[in-house]
Enzyme design. Structure first.
Site, short mmCIF file in Angstrom:
data_model
loop_
_atom_site.label_atom_id
_atom_site.label_comp_id
_atom_site.label_asym_id
_atom_site.label_seq_id
_atom_site.Cartn_x
_atom_site.Cartn_y
_atom_site.Cartn_z
N TYR A 289 0.84 -1.09 -0.20
CA TYR A 289 -0.07 -0.03 -0.01
C TYR A 289 1.02 1.15 0.21
O TYR A 289 1.55 1.33 0.88
CB TYR A 289 -0.67 -0.18 1.23
CG TYR A 289 -2.00 1.12 1.42
CD1 TYR A 289 -2.16 1.77 0.30
CD2 TYR A 289 -2.34 1.58 2.73
CE1 TYR A 289 -3.46 2.80 0.47
CE2 TYR A 289 -3.28 2.50 2.85
CZ TYR A 289 -3.70 3.12 1.56
OH TYR A 289 -4.70 4.32 1.81
N CYS A 290 0.69 2.14 -1.05
CA CYS A 290 1.36 3.37 -0.88
C CYS A 290 2.70 3.35 -1.14
O CYS A 290 3.42 2.53 -2.12
CB CYS A 290 0.88 4.34 0.14
SG CYS A 290 1.50 6.11 0.06
N LEU A 291 3.64 3.85 -0.20
CA LEU A 291 5.05 3.75 -0.27
C LEU A 291 5.43 2.22 -0.08
O LEU A 291 6.64 1.63 -0.74
CB LEU A 291 5.67 4.33 0.67
CG LEU A 291 5.76 5.96 0.98
CD1 LEU A 291 6.32 6.63 1.75
CD2 LEU A 291 5.94 6.52 -0.43
N GLY B 32 3.84 -0.31 -1.21
CA GLY B 32 3.61 -0.78 -2.60
C GLY B 32 4.95 -0.78 -3.68
O GLY B 32 5.30 -1.57 -4.34
N LEU C 19 -1.61 -1.07 -3.99
CA LEU C 19 -2.72 -0.37 -3.71
C LEU C 19 -2.30 1.31 -3.68
O LEU C 19 -1.58 1.42 -2.62
CB LEU C 19 -3.11 -0.68 -2.52
CG LEU C 19 -3.60 -2.30 -2.31
CD1 LEU C 19 -4.25 -2.64 -0.91
CD2 LEU C 19 -4.51 -2.55 -3.38
#
Length: 597
Positions: A326-328, A330, A354
Protein backbone atom coordinates in the site's frame (compact mmCIF):
# COMPACT_ATOMS: atom_id res chain seq x y z
CA UNK A 1 19.81 -16.31 12.48
CA UNK A 2 19.13 -17.51 15.99
CA UNK A 3 16.01 -16.84 18.00
CA UNK A 4 17.63 -14.00 19.89
CA UNK A 5 18.38 -12.24 16.59
CA UNK A 6 14.75 -12.58 15.57
CA UNK A 7 13.26 -11.09 18.71
CA UNK A 8 15.30 -8.18 20.03
CA UNK A 9 13.60 -5.99 22.59
CA UNK A 10 11.68 -3.05 21.14
CA UNK A 11 14.20 -0.71 22.75
CA UNK A 12 17.15 -2.34 21.00
CA UNK A 13 19.69 0.01 19.36
CA UNK A 14 19.15 1.06 15.79
CA UNK A 15 20.25 -1.11 12.89
CA UNK A 16 23.56 -0.47 11.21
CA UNK A 17 22.97 0.98 7.74
CA UNK A 18 23.82 -1.12 4.72
CA UNK A 19 26.12 1.63 3.33
CA UNK A 20 27.47 4.14 5.86
CA UNK A 21 27.22 7.75 4.74
CA UNK A 22 30.40 9.82 4.87
CA UNK A 23 30.35 12.94 7.01
CA UNK A 24 29.71 16.18 5.11
CA UNK A 25 32.58 18.57 4.59
CA UNK A 26 32.64 21.40 7.16
CA UNK A 27 31.52 24.01 4.64
CA UNK A 28 28.54 21.89 3.58
CA UNK A 29 27.58 21.49 7.23
CA UNK A 30 27.38 25.28 7.53
CA UNK A 31 25.11 25.36 4.47
CA UNK A 32 22.85 22.68 5.89
CA UNK A 33 22.51 24.40 9.27
CA UNK A 34 21.73 27.71 7.60
CA UNK A 35 19.11 26.20 5.29
CA UNK A 36 17.53 24.18 8.11
CA UNK A 37 17.10 27.28 10.27
CA UNK A 38 15.57 29.26 7.43
CA UNK A 39 13.32 26.31 6.62
CA UNK A 40 11.72 26.56 10.05
CA UNK A 41 10.39 30.00 9.12
CA UNK A 42 9.25 29.03 5.61
CA UNK A 43 7.55 25.77 6.50
CA UNK A 44 10.20 23.85 4.57
CA UNK A 45 9.53 25.74 1.33
CA UNK A 46 12.56 27.03 -0.55
CA UNK A 47 12.35 30.81 -1.17
CA UNK A 48 14.75 30.37 -4.09
CA UNK A 49 12.49 27.82 -5.79
CA UNK A 50 9.46 30.05 -5.34
CA UNK A 51 11.29 33.17 -6.53
CA UNK A 52 12.64 31.40 -9.61
CA UNK A 53 9.15 30.19 -10.47
CA UNK A 54 7.64 33.67 -10.32
CA UNK A 55 10.56 35.20 -12.22
CA UNK A 56 10.20 32.60 -14.98
CA UNK A 57 6.43 33.15 -15.16
CA UNK A 58 6.52 36.95 -15.02
CA UNK A 59 9.25 37.34 -17.63
CA UNK A 60 7.48 35.07 -20.09
CA UNK A 61 4.12 36.71 -19.42
CA UNK A 62 5.66 40.15 -20.00
CA UNK A 63 6.98 38.92 -23.35
CA UNK A 64 3.74 37.28 -24.50
CA UNK A 65 1.55 40.05 -26.01
CA UNK A 66 -0.88 37.47 -27.36
CA UNK A 67 -1.40 36.00 -23.90
CA UNK A 68 -1.85 39.50 -22.47
CA UNK A 69 -4.52 40.32 -25.05
CA UNK A 70 -6.24 37.02 -24.30
CA UNK A 71 -6.29 37.84 -20.59
CA UNK A 72 -7.67 41.31 -21.29
CA UNK A 73 -10.48 39.82 -23.39
CA UNK A 74 -11.27 37.24 -20.70
CA UNK A 75 -11.29 39.95 -18.03
CA UNK A 76 -13.79 41.93 -20.08
CA UNK A 77 -15.97 38.88 -20.57
CA UNK A 78 -15.90 38.11 -16.85
CA UNK A 79 -16.83 41.69 -15.98
CA UNK A 80 -19.72 41.60 -18.44
CA UNK A 81 -21.01 38.31 -17.07
CA UNK A 82 -20.80 39.61 -13.52
CA UNK A 83 -22.60 42.83 -14.40
CA UNK A 84 -25.41 40.90 -16.08
CA UNK A 85 -25.73 38.63 -13.06
CA UNK A 86 -25.71 41.56 -10.62
CA UNK A 87 -28.40 43.37 -12.58
CA UNK A 88 -30.61 40.28 -12.68
CA UNK A 89 -30.09 39.73 -8.94
CA UNK A 90 -31.05 43.34 -8.23
CA UNK A 91 -34.49 42.85 -9.84
CA UNK A 92 -34.94 39.35 -8.37
CA UNK A 93 -34.56 37.58 -11.68
CA UNK A 94 -32.81 34.23 -11.98
CA UNK A 95 -30.27 34.54 -14.77
CA UNK A 96 -28.25 31.53 -13.69
CA UNK A 97 -24.78 31.60 -12.16
CA UNK A 98 -22.10 32.94 -14.52
CA UNK A 99 -19.59 30.39 -13.22
CA UNK A 100 -19.85 27.14 -11.29
CA UNK A 101 -17.45 26.07 -8.56
CA UNK A 102 -14.93 23.41 -9.48
CA UNK A 103 -15.83 19.80 -8.66
CA UNK A 104 -15.18 19.15 -4.99
CA UNK A 105 -15.36 22.84 -4.05
CA UNK A 106 -18.28 22.97 -1.61
CA UNK A 107 -17.66 26.38 -0.05
CA UNK A 108 -20.70 27.99 -1.61
CA UNK A 109 -23.12 25.06 -1.67
CA UNK A 110 -25.34 26.27 1.19
CA UNK A 111 -28.68 27.79 0.22
CA UNK A 112 -27.75 31.09 1.88
CA UNK A 113 -25.06 31.72 -0.74
CA UNK A 114 -27.78 31.98 -3.38
CA UNK A 115 -29.19 35.20 -1.91
CA UNK A 116 -27.90 38.77 -2.37
CA UNK A 117 -25.41 40.14 -1.53
CA UNK A 118 -23.72 36.82 -0.76
CA UNK A 119 -24.31 35.45 -4.25
CA UNK A 120 -22.53 38.49 -5.70
CA UNK A 121 -19.53 37.97 -3.44
CA UNK A 122 -19.38 34.25 -4.24
CA UNK A 123 -19.69 34.75 -7.99
CA UNK A 124 -17.20 37.62 -7.99
CA UNK A 125 -14.70 35.43 -6.17
CA UNK A 126 -15.22 32.45 -8.49
CA UNK A 127 -14.89 34.63 -11.59
CA UNK A 128 -11.71 36.14 -10.23
CA UNK A 129 -10.37 32.73 -9.34
CA UNK A 130 -11.12 31.49 -12.84
CA UNK A 131 -9.34 34.47 -14.39
CA UNK A 132 -6.26 34.01 -12.22
CA UNK A 133 -6.14 30.38 -13.28
CA UNK A 134 -5.89 31.63 -16.87
CA UNK A 135 -3.17 34.10 -15.84
CA UNK A 136 -0.97 31.48 -14.23
CA UNK A 137 -1.32 28.72 -16.81
CA UNK A 138 -0.53 28.30 -20.51
CA UNK A 139 2.01 31.14 -20.56
CA UNK A 140 4.31 30.36 -23.53
CA UNK A 141 7.81 29.27 -22.55
CA UNK A 142 7.33 28.81 -18.80
CA UNK A 143 8.88 25.67 -17.33
CA UNK A 144 6.00 23.33 -16.40
CA UNK A 145 7.22 22.89 -12.82
CA UNK A 146 7.48 26.66 -12.37
CA UNK A 147 4.01 27.10 -13.82
CA UNK A 148 2.62 24.57 -11.37
CA UNK A 149 4.29 26.31 -8.43
CA UNK A 150 2.99 29.75 -9.44
CA UNK A 151 -0.52 28.43 -10.01
CA UNK A 152 -0.44 26.60 -6.68
CA UNK A 153 0.81 29.65 -4.77
CA UNK A 154 -1.79 31.97 -6.29
CA UNK A 155 -4.48 29.41 -5.48
CA UNK A 156 -3.37 29.37 -1.84
CA UNK A 157 -3.57 33.16 -1.68
CA UNK A 158 -7.02 33.22 -3.25
CA UNK A 159 -8.28 30.51 -0.90
CA UNK A 160 -7.11 32.62 2.02
CA UNK A 161 -9.18 35.65 0.95
CA UNK A 162 -12.28 33.67 -0.02
CA UNK A 163 -15.51 35.32 1.29
CA UNK A 164 -16.34 31.99 2.94
CA UNK A 165 -13.43 32.52 5.37
CA UNK A 166 -14.61 35.93 6.58
CA UNK A 167 -17.24 35.92 9.33
CA UNK A 168 -18.58 39.23 7.97
CA UNK A 169 -19.20 37.83 4.48
CA UNK A 170 -20.16 34.23 5.22
CA UNK A 171 -23.98 33.97 5.52
CA UNK A 172 -23.78 30.66 7.37
CA UNK A 173 -21.61 32.21 10.09
CA UNK A 174 -23.80 35.31 10.23
CA UNK A 175 -26.90 33.15 10.63
CA UNK A 176 -25.30 31.07 13.36
CA UNK A 177 -24.19 34.22 15.18
CA UNK A 178 -27.74 35.61 15.12
CA UNK A 179 -29.17 32.30 16.33
CA UNK A 180 -26.72 31.83 19.22
CA UNK A 181 -26.31 35.51 20.14
CA UNK A 182 -22.61 35.22 19.39
CA UNK A 183 -21.96 32.15 21.52
CA UNK A 184 -20.62 30.37 18.42
CA UNK A 185 -17.52 32.58 18.64
CA UNK A 186 -17.13 31.78 22.32
CA UNK A 187 -17.32 28.07 21.60
CA UNK A 188 -15.05 28.51 18.58
CA UNK A 189 -12.44 30.22 20.74
CA UNK A 190 -12.65 27.37 23.24
CA UNK A 191 -12.20 24.89 20.39
CA UNK A 192 -9.18 26.81 19.13
CA UNK A 193 -7.65 27.04 22.61
CA UNK A 194 -8.11 23.31 23.17
CA UNK A 195 -6.53 22.47 19.80
CA UNK A 196 -3.54 24.74 20.45
CA UNK A 197 -3.05 23.28 23.92
CA UNK A 198 -3.18 19.71 22.65
CA UNK A 199 -0.74 20.56 19.85
CA UNK A 200 1.70 22.16 22.30
CA UNK A 201 1.47 19.15 24.63
CA UNK A 202 1.93 16.66 21.78
CA UNK A 203 -1.49 15.11 22.37
CA UNK A 204 -3.83 13.71 19.74
CA UNK A 205 -6.75 15.82 18.45
CA UNK A 206 -10.06 15.94 20.28
CA UNK A 207 -11.95 12.67 19.93
CA UNK A 208 -8.96 10.57 18.86
CA UNK A 209 -8.76 9.11 22.36
CA UNK A 210 -12.01 7.31 21.62
CA UNK A 211 -10.16 5.09 19.12
CA UNK A 212 -7.64 3.20 21.22
CA UNK A 213 -5.26 0.99 19.26
CA UNK A 214 -5.86 -2.62 20.22
CA UNK A 215 -9.22 -1.83 21.79
CA UNK A 216 -11.30 0.10 19.26
CA UNK A 217 -9.11 -0.13 16.15
CA UNK A 218 -6.53 -2.77 15.15
CA UNK A 219 -8.56 -5.41 16.99
CA UNK A 220 -8.43 -8.33 14.56
CA UNK A 221 -7.06 -11.23 16.67
CA UNK A 222 -3.53 -12.38 15.90
CA UNK A 223 0.01 -12.78 17.17
CA UNK A 224 3.35 -11.14 16.52
CA UNK A 225 5.40 -14.00 15.09
CA UNK A 226 8.57 -12.14 14.14
CA UNK A 227 10.34 -9.02 15.33
CA UNK A 228 13.56 -7.24 14.44
CA UNK A 229 14.69 -3.66 14.96
CA UNK A 230 12.60 -2.40 12.04
CA UNK A 231 9.43 -4.49 11.83
CA UNK A 232 7.02 -6.74 13.62
CA UNK A 233 5.19 -9.36 11.54
CA UNK A 234 1.66 -10.08 12.70
CA UNK A 235 -0.08 -13.32 11.75
CA UNK A 236 -3.86 -13.13 12.15
CA UNK A 237 -5.86 -15.95 13.65
CA UNK A 238 -8.07 -17.83 11.17
CA UNK A 239 -11.85 -17.61 11.47
CA UNK A 240 -12.65 -20.38 8.99
CA UNK A 241 -12.16 -24.14 9.35
CA UNK A 242 -10.03 -24.26 6.24
CA UNK A 243 -7.78 -21.65 4.65
CA UNK A 244 -6.34 -21.10 1.22
CA UNK A 245 -2.89 -22.53 0.74
CA UNK A 246 -1.21 -19.28 -0.31
CA UNK A 247 -0.82 -16.76 2.55
CA UNK A 248 -1.26 -13.01 2.05
CA UNK A 249 1.56 -10.70 3.19
CA UNK A 250 0.64 -7.02 3.51
CA UNK A 251 3.30 -4.31 3.30
CA UNK A 252 1.82 -1.00 4.50
CA UNK A 253 3.44 2.39 4.08
CA UNK A 254 5.83 3.34 6.87
CA UNK A 255 4.74 6.98 6.59
CA UNK A 256 1.77 6.10 8.87
CA UNK A 257 0.77 3.26 11.18
CA UNK A 258 -0.19 -0.05 9.56
CA UNK A 259 -3.67 -0.24 11.06
CA UNK A 260 -5.32 1.82 8.35
CA UNK A 261 -5.82 -1.67 6.93
CA UNK A 262 -7.27 -2.87 10.24
CA UNK A 263 -9.47 -0.02 11.45
CA UNK A 264 -12.80 -0.68 13.15
CA UNK A 265 -14.11 -4.22 12.59
CA UNK A 266 -16.64 -3.09 9.96
CA UNK A 267 -14.03 -1.45 7.69
CA UNK A 268 -10.97 -3.63 8.28
CA UNK A 269 -9.45 -5.00 5.08
CA UNK A 270 -7.43 -7.49 7.12
CA UNK A 271 -10.54 -8.82 8.90
CA UNK A 272 -12.28 -9.08 5.51
CA UNK A 273 -9.46 -11.22 4.08
CA UNK A 274 -9.35 -13.46 7.13
CA UNK A 275 -13.10 -13.96 6.82
CA UNK A 276 -12.61 -15.04 3.21
CA UNK A 277 -10.34 -17.90 4.28
CA UNK A 278 -6.93 -16.28 3.82
CA UNK A 279 -3.99 -16.62 6.16
CA UNK A 280 -2.96 -12.99 6.54
CA UNK A 281 0.38 -11.59 7.67
CA UNK A 282 1.03 -7.87 8.02
CA UNK A 283 4.14 -5.79 8.65
CA UNK A 284 4.04 -3.24 11.45
CA UNK A 285 6.90 -0.74 11.03
CA UNK A 286 8.89 0.62 13.94
CA UNK A 287 8.61 4.40 14.38
CA UNK A 288 12.19 5.60 13.74
CA UNK A 289 14.05 8.13 15.87
CA UNK A 290 17.07 10.34 15.29
CA UNK A 291 19.32 7.32 15.97
CA UNK A 292 17.95 5.67 12.83
CA UNK A 293 18.97 8.56 10.57
CA UNK A 294 21.18 6.38 8.33
CA UNK A 295 18.62 3.71 7.53
CA UNK A 296 18.15 3.67 3.75
CA UNK A 297 15.73 2.25 1.23
CA UNK A 298 17.66 -0.99 0.98
CA UNK A 299 17.54 -1.44 4.75
CA UNK A 300 13.75 -1.20 4.53
CA UNK A 301 13.79 -3.76 1.72
CA UNK A 302 16.16 -6.22 3.43
CA UNK A 303 15.10 -5.91 7.04
CA UNK A 304 11.49 -5.16 6.18
CA UNK A 305 10.03 -6.96 3.20
CA UNK A 306 12.61 -9.69 2.73
CA UNK A 307 12.73 -10.51 6.44
CA UNK A 308 8.93 -10.77 6.40
CA UNK A 309 8.99 -12.99 3.31
CA UNK A 310 11.50 -15.27 5.05
CA UNK A 311 9.26 -15.48 8.11
CA UNK A 312 6.09 -16.21 6.15
CA UNK A 313 7.88 -18.80 4.03
CA UNK A 314 9.12 -20.56 7.15
CA UNK A 315 5.71 -20.52 8.85
CA UNK A 316 3.88 -21.68 5.71
CA UNK A 317 6.59 -23.71 3.94
CA UNK A 318 6.04 -24.84 0.37
CA UNK A 319 3.39 -22.23 -0.37
CA UNK A 320 3.94 -19.10 -2.46
CA UNK A 321 2.86 -15.71 -1.13
CA UNK A 322 0.31 -13.17 -2.33
CA UNK A 323 2.30 -10.00 -1.59
CA UNK A 324 0.33 -6.77 -1.18
CA UNK A 325 1.74 -3.26 -0.83
CA UNK A 326 0.00 0.00 0.00
CA UNK A 327 1.32 3.45 -1.01
CA UNK A 328 5.09 3.64 -0.28
CA UNK A 329 4.91 0.03 0.83
CA UNK A 330 3.69 -0.89 -2.65
CA UNK A 331 6.56 0.96 -4.30
CA UNK A 332 9.06 -0.82 -2.07
CA UNK A 333 7.30 -4.13 -2.72
CA UNK A 334 7.65 -3.63 -6.47
CA UNK A 335 11.39 -3.06 -5.97
CA UNK A 336 11.70 -6.20 -3.84
CA UNK A 337 9.62 -8.29 -6.27
CA UNK A 338 11.73 -7.10 -9.22
CA UNK A 339 14.91 -7.96 -7.34
CA UNK A 340 13.51 -11.39 -6.45
CA UNK A 341 12.61 -12.00 -10.08
CA UNK A 342 16.10 -11.06 -11.18
CA UNK A 343 17.59 -13.63 -8.78
CA UNK A 344 15.14 -16.41 -9.59
CA UNK A 345 13.43 -16.20 -6.20
CA UNK A 346 9.94 -17.55 -6.96
CA UNK A 347 8.34 -17.33 -3.51
CA UNK A 348 5.69 -14.82 -4.66
CA UNK A 349 2.45 -16.04 -6.21
CA UNK A 350 1.17 -12.56 -7.09
CA UNK A 351 1.74 -8.88 -6.39
CA UNK A 352 -0.99 -6.40 -5.46
CA UNK A 353 -0.25 -2.66 -5.46
CA UNK A 354 -2.72 -0.33 -3.73
CA UNK A 355 -2.37 3.35 -4.67
CA UNK A 356 1.35 2.76 -5.26
CA UNK A 357 3.45 4.45 -7.93
CA UNK A 358 6.21 2.80 -9.91
CA UNK A 359 6.67 5.60 -12.48
CA UNK A 360 7.17 9.06 -10.96
CA UNK A 361 7.31 11.12 -14.15
CA UNK A 362 3.86 12.51 -13.31
CA UNK A 363 3.60 12.14 -9.53
CA UNK A 364 0.81 14.68 -9.05
CA UNK A 365 0.72 17.74 -6.84
CA UNK A 366 3.32 16.38 -4.41
CA UNK A 367 5.84 17.23 -7.12
CA UNK A 368 5.29 20.88 -6.16
CA UNK A 369 7.45 20.25 -3.10
CA UNK A 370 10.11 18.23 -4.90
CA UNK A 371 12.83 19.85 -6.98
CA UNK A 372 16.54 20.30 -6.40
CA UNK A 373 16.15 23.50 -4.42
CA UNK A 374 13.36 22.05 -2.30
CA UNK A 375 15.38 18.89 -1.79
CA UNK A 376 18.27 20.91 -0.38
CA UNK A 377 15.96 22.58 2.16
CA UNK A 378 14.20 19.35 3.07
CA UNK A 379 17.42 17.37 3.38
CA UNK A 380 18.93 20.07 5.56
CA UNK A 381 15.94 20.05 7.90
CA UNK A 382 16.01 16.24 8.08
CA UNK A 383 19.80 16.26 8.52
CA UNK A 384 19.61 18.38 11.66
CA UNK A 385 16.86 16.23 13.19
CA UNK A 386 17.76 12.85 11.75
CA UNK A 387 14.24 12.28 10.44
CA UNK A 388 11.30 13.84 8.65
CA UNK A 389 8.79 14.78 11.33
CA UNK A 390 5.10 13.98 11.21
CA UNK A 391 4.10 17.64 11.32
CA UNK A 392 6.14 18.39 8.19
CA UNK A 393 4.40 15.62 6.26
CA UNK A 394 0.97 16.61 7.54
CA UNK A 395 1.54 20.23 6.54
CA UNK A 396 2.44 19.28 2.97
CA UNK A 397 -0.63 17.08 2.56
CA UNK A 398 -2.89 19.78 3.99
CA UNK A 399 -1.59 22.34 1.52
CA UNK A 400 -2.69 20.12 -1.35
CA UNK A 401 -6.30 20.30 -0.16
CA UNK A 402 -6.61 23.48 1.88
CA UNK A 403 -10.33 23.85 1.25
CA UNK A 404 -11.11 20.41 2.67
CA UNK A 405 -8.40 20.01 5.28
CA UNK A 406 -7.76 23.57 6.50
CA UNK A 407 -10.30 26.28 5.74
CA UNK A 408 -13.54 24.29 5.92
CA UNK A 409 -12.47 22.84 9.27
CA UNK A 410 -11.55 26.24 10.70
CA UNK A 411 -14.84 27.74 9.57
CA UNK A 412 -16.83 24.91 11.09
CA UNK A 413 -14.92 24.61 14.36
CA UNK A 414 -13.72 28.17 15.06
CA UNK A 415 -16.42 30.35 13.45
CA UNK A 416 -19.49 28.12 13.64
CA UNK A 417 -18.45 26.69 17.01
CA UNK A 418 -19.04 23.08 15.96
CA UNK A 419 -16.83 20.05 16.42
CA UNK A 420 -16.30 17.64 13.56
CA UNK A 421 -17.16 14.14 14.82
CA UNK A 422 -14.02 12.01 14.99
CA UNK A 423 -14.02 8.79 12.96
CA UNK A 424 -11.54 5.94 12.92
CA UNK A 425 -9.86 7.09 9.70
CA UNK A 426 -9.32 10.60 11.09
CA UNK A 427 -7.94 9.20 14.34
CA UNK A 428 -5.52 7.01 12.39
CA UNK A 429 -4.46 10.01 10.30
CA UNK A 430 -3.50 11.86 13.48
CA UNK A 431 -1.36 8.94 14.67
CA UNK A 432 1.58 9.85 12.47
CA UNK A 433 5.12 8.49 12.26
CA UNK A 434 8.55 9.74 11.27
CA UNK A 435 10.82 8.79 8.37
CA UNK A 436 14.62 8.41 8.60
CA UNK A 437 16.72 11.11 6.99
CA UNK A 438 18.63 8.87 4.61
CA UNK A 439 15.71 6.73 3.51
CA UNK A 440 13.46 9.67 2.68
CA UNK A 441 16.25 11.56 0.93
CA UNK A 442 17.02 8.51 -1.22
CA UNK A 443 13.34 7.98 -1.94
CA UNK A 444 12.82 11.54 -3.16
CA UNK A 445 16.07 11.73 -5.11
CA UNK A 446 16.13 8.31 -6.77
CA UNK A 447 12.43 7.79 -7.36
CA UNK A 448 10.80 11.23 -7.62
CA UNK A 449 13.58 13.34 -9.13
CA UNK A 450 15.54 10.74 -11.10
CA UNK A 451 12.71 8.22 -11.69
CA UNK A 452 15.25 5.40 -11.53
CA UNK A 453 12.73 2.61 -10.98
CA UNK A 454 10.77 3.27 -14.16
CA UNK A 455 14.00 3.76 -16.09
CA UNK A 456 15.40 0.42 -14.91
CA UNK A 457 18.32 2.16 -13.16
CA UNK A 458 17.38 1.49 -9.54
CA UNK A 459 20.08 -0.82 -8.21
CA UNK A 460 19.64 -3.55 -5.61
CA UNK A 461 22.81 -5.35 -4.51
CA UNK A 462 24.57 -4.43 -7.73
CA UNK A 463 21.75 -5.41 -10.08
CA UNK A 464 18.99 -3.26 -11.58
CA UNK A 465 15.55 -3.82 -10.07
CA UNK A 466 13.85 -3.92 -13.47
CA UNK A 467 10.08 -4.30 -13.16
CA UNK A 468 10.12 -6.45 -16.29
CA UNK A 469 11.53 -9.18 -14.03
CA UNK A 470 8.22 -9.44 -12.18
CA UNK A 471 6.70 -12.52 -13.81
CA UNK A 472 3.70 -13.04 -11.55
CA UNK A 473 0.20 -11.58 -12.07
CA UNK A 474 -0.44 -8.10 -10.73
CA UNK A 475 -3.59 -6.55 -9.26
CA UNK A 476 -3.25 -2.77 -9.16
CA UNK A 477 -5.68 -0.29 -7.59
CA UNK A 478 -5.89 3.45 -8.21
CA UNK A 479 -8.32 5.99 -6.79
CA UNK A 480 -10.17 8.62 -8.79
CA UNK A 481 -9.45 11.57 -6.47
CA UNK A 482 -6.02 10.53 -5.24
CA UNK A 483 -3.79 13.61 -4.73
CA UNK A 484 -0.86 11.58 -3.41
CA UNK A 485 -0.64 8.86 -6.08
CA UNK A 486 -2.80 10.03 -9.03
CA UNK A 487 -4.44 7.06 -10.70
CA UNK A 488 -3.01 7.85 -14.14
CA UNK A 489 0.45 7.70 -12.58
CA UNK A 490 -0.36 4.40 -10.83
CA UNK A 491 -1.69 3.09 -14.16
CA UNK A 492 1.78 3.43 -15.74
CA UNK A 493 2.78 0.09 -14.28
CA UNK A 494 1.18 -1.29 -17.45
CA UNK A 495 4.10 0.15 -19.43
CA UNK A 496 6.79 -1.25 -17.14
CA UNK A 497 5.98 -4.95 -16.89
CA UNK A 498 5.03 -7.69 -19.32
CA UNK A 499 3.01 -9.60 -16.73
CA UNK A 500 -0.76 -9.88 -16.62
CA UNK A 501 -2.15 -6.71 -14.99
CA UNK A 502 -5.65 -6.38 -13.54
CA UNK A 503 -6.30 -2.69 -12.90
CA UNK A 504 -9.14 -1.42 -10.73
CA UNK A 505 -10.09 2.25 -10.44
CA UNK A 506 -11.98 2.97 -7.21
CA UNK A 507 -14.01 6.01 -6.28
CA UNK A 508 -12.62 8.13 -3.47
CA UNK A 509 -9.19 9.44 -2.57
CA UNK A 510 -5.86 8.02 -1.46
CA UNK A 511 -7.21 6.58 1.79
CA UNK A 512 -10.99 6.45 1.41
CA UNK A 513 -10.65 4.87 -2.03
CA UNK A 514 -8.69 1.96 -0.56
CA UNK A 515 -10.69 1.59 2.67
CA UNK A 516 -13.90 0.87 0.78
CA UNK A 517 -15.60 -2.01 2.54
CA UNK A 518 -18.58 -3.83 0.95
CA UNK A 519 -21.89 -2.28 1.89
CA UNK A 520 -20.72 1.31 2.02
CA UNK A 521 -23.03 3.61 0.10
CA UNK A 522 -22.04 5.46 -3.06
CA UNK A 523 -19.03 3.27 -3.81
CA UNK A 524 -18.13 2.21 -7.32
CA UNK A 525 -15.15 1.02 -9.31
CA UNK A 526 -14.06 -0.02 -12.78
CA UNK A 527 -11.88 -2.99 -13.58
CA UNK A 528 -10.21 -4.48 -16.65
CA UNK A 529 -7.49 -7.03 -17.36
CA UNK A 530 -4.46 -6.63 -19.62
CA UNK A 531 -3.14 -10.06 -20.51
CA UNK A 532 0.57 -10.62 -20.88
CA UNK A 533 1.75 -9.80 -24.37
CA UNK A 534 -1.28 -7.70 -25.35
CA UNK A 535 -0.96 -4.03 -26.39
CA UNK A 536 -1.16 -1.30 -23.77
CA UNK A 537 -3.90 1.30 -23.75
CA UNK A 538 -3.77 4.87 -22.53
CA UNK A 539 -5.48 5.62 -19.20
CA UNK A 540 -8.26 7.41 -21.08
CA UNK A 541 -8.81 4.43 -23.39
CA UNK A 542 -8.80 2.11 -20.40
CA UNK A 543 -11.41 4.22 -18.58
CA UNK A 544 -13.71 4.12 -21.61
CA UNK A 545 -13.50 0.34 -21.95
CA UNK A 546 -13.27 -0.80 -18.30
CA UNK A 547 -16.34 -2.44 -16.83
CA UNK A 548 -18.11 -0.15 -14.34
CA UNK A 549 -19.42 -1.82 -11.18
CA UNK A 550 -21.26 -0.69 -8.08
CA UNK A 551 -19.88 -1.55 -4.68
CA UNK A 552 -16.43 -2.30 -3.32
CA UNK A 553 -13.35 -3.31 -5.28
CA UNK A 554 -12.52 -5.60 -2.32
CA UNK A 555 -14.92 -8.16 -3.74
CA UNK A 556 -13.24 -8.13 -7.17
CA UNK A 557 -9.84 -8.51 -5.50
CA UNK A 558 -11.08 -11.41 -3.37
CA UNK A 559 -12.30 -13.16 -6.52
CA UNK A 560 -8.96 -12.47 -8.21
CA UNK A 561 -7.01 -13.89 -5.25
CA UNK A 562 -9.18 -17.00 -5.31
CA UNK A 563 -8.55 -17.42 -9.04
CA UNK A 564 -4.79 -17.22 -8.50
CA UNK A 565 -4.75 -19.56 -5.50
CA UNK A 566 -4.68 -23.33 -5.22
CA UNK A 567 -8.01 -25.12 -5.43
CA UNK A 568 -7.41 -27.42 -2.48
CA UNK A 569 -7.75 -25.68 0.90
CA UNK A 570 -5.67 -26.42 3.98
CA UNK A 571 -6.73 -27.00 7.55
CA UNK A 572 -6.60 -23.78 9.51
CA UNK A 573 -3.69 -23.65 11.98
CA UNK A 574 -4.66 -23.81 15.61
CA UNK A 575 -2.44 -20.89 16.61
CA UNK A 576 -0.36 -18.37 14.60
CA UNK A 577 3.35 -18.94 14.32
CA UNK A 578 5.59 -21.96 13.93
CA UNK A 579 7.64 -22.59 17.10
CA UNK A 580 9.27 -25.66 15.54
CA UNK A 581 10.69 -23.37 12.82
CA UNK A 582 11.86 -20.78 15.31
CA UNK A 583 8.87 -18.45 14.95
CA UNK A 584 6.87 -18.62 18.18
CA UNK A 585 4.12 -16.19 19.07
CA UNK A 586 5.85 -13.26 20.77
CA UNK A 587 2.91 -11.02 21.66
CA UNK A 588 -0.73 -10.42 20.93
CA UNK A 589 -1.70 -8.25 17.96
CA UNK A 590 -1.37 -5.35 17.33
CA UNK A 591 2.10 -5.74 18.83
CA UNK A 592 4.39 -3.15 20.40
CA UNK A 593 5.71 -1.01 17.55
CA UNK A 594 2.27 0.36 16.68
CA UNK A 595 2.12 2.07 20.09
CA UNK A 596 5.32 4.06 19.60
CA UNK A 597 4.89 7.84 19.43
Amino acid sequence: MNQQDRTPAPSAPCIAPSEPIAEDAPFRIVDRIWSARRGRFTGGMSPAALALSFIDWSIHLANAPGKQMELAVKAGEAASRFATFALAAAVNRDSGSPVEAAPGDNRFDAEEWGKPPFNLWAQGFLLGQQWWREVTTSVPGVTPHHEDMVSFTVRQILDTVSPSNNPMTNPEVIGRTATTAGMNFVQGFNNWLEDVTRLADGRLPVGAEEFVVGHDVAVTPGKVVFRNDLIEVIQYAPTTETVRAEPVLIVPAWIMKYYILDLSPHDSLIRYLVGRGHTVFCISWRNPTAEDRNLGIDDYRRLGIMAAVDAVSAIRPGHRIHATGYCLGGTLLSIAAASMGCRGDDRLASVTLLAAQTDFSEPGELALFIDHSQMHYLESMMWTRGYLSADQMAGAFQLLRTNDLVWSRRIREYLMGERTPMIDLMAWNADATRMPYRMHAEYLQKLYLDNELAAGRFMVEGRPAALQNIRVPLFVVGAERDHVAPWKSVYKVHYLTSSEVTFALASGGHNAGIISEPGRANRRYRVAVKLAGTPCRTPEQWAEQATPREGSWWEAWAEWLATHSSVDPLSAPLVPGAPEQGYPALADAPGTYVHQR
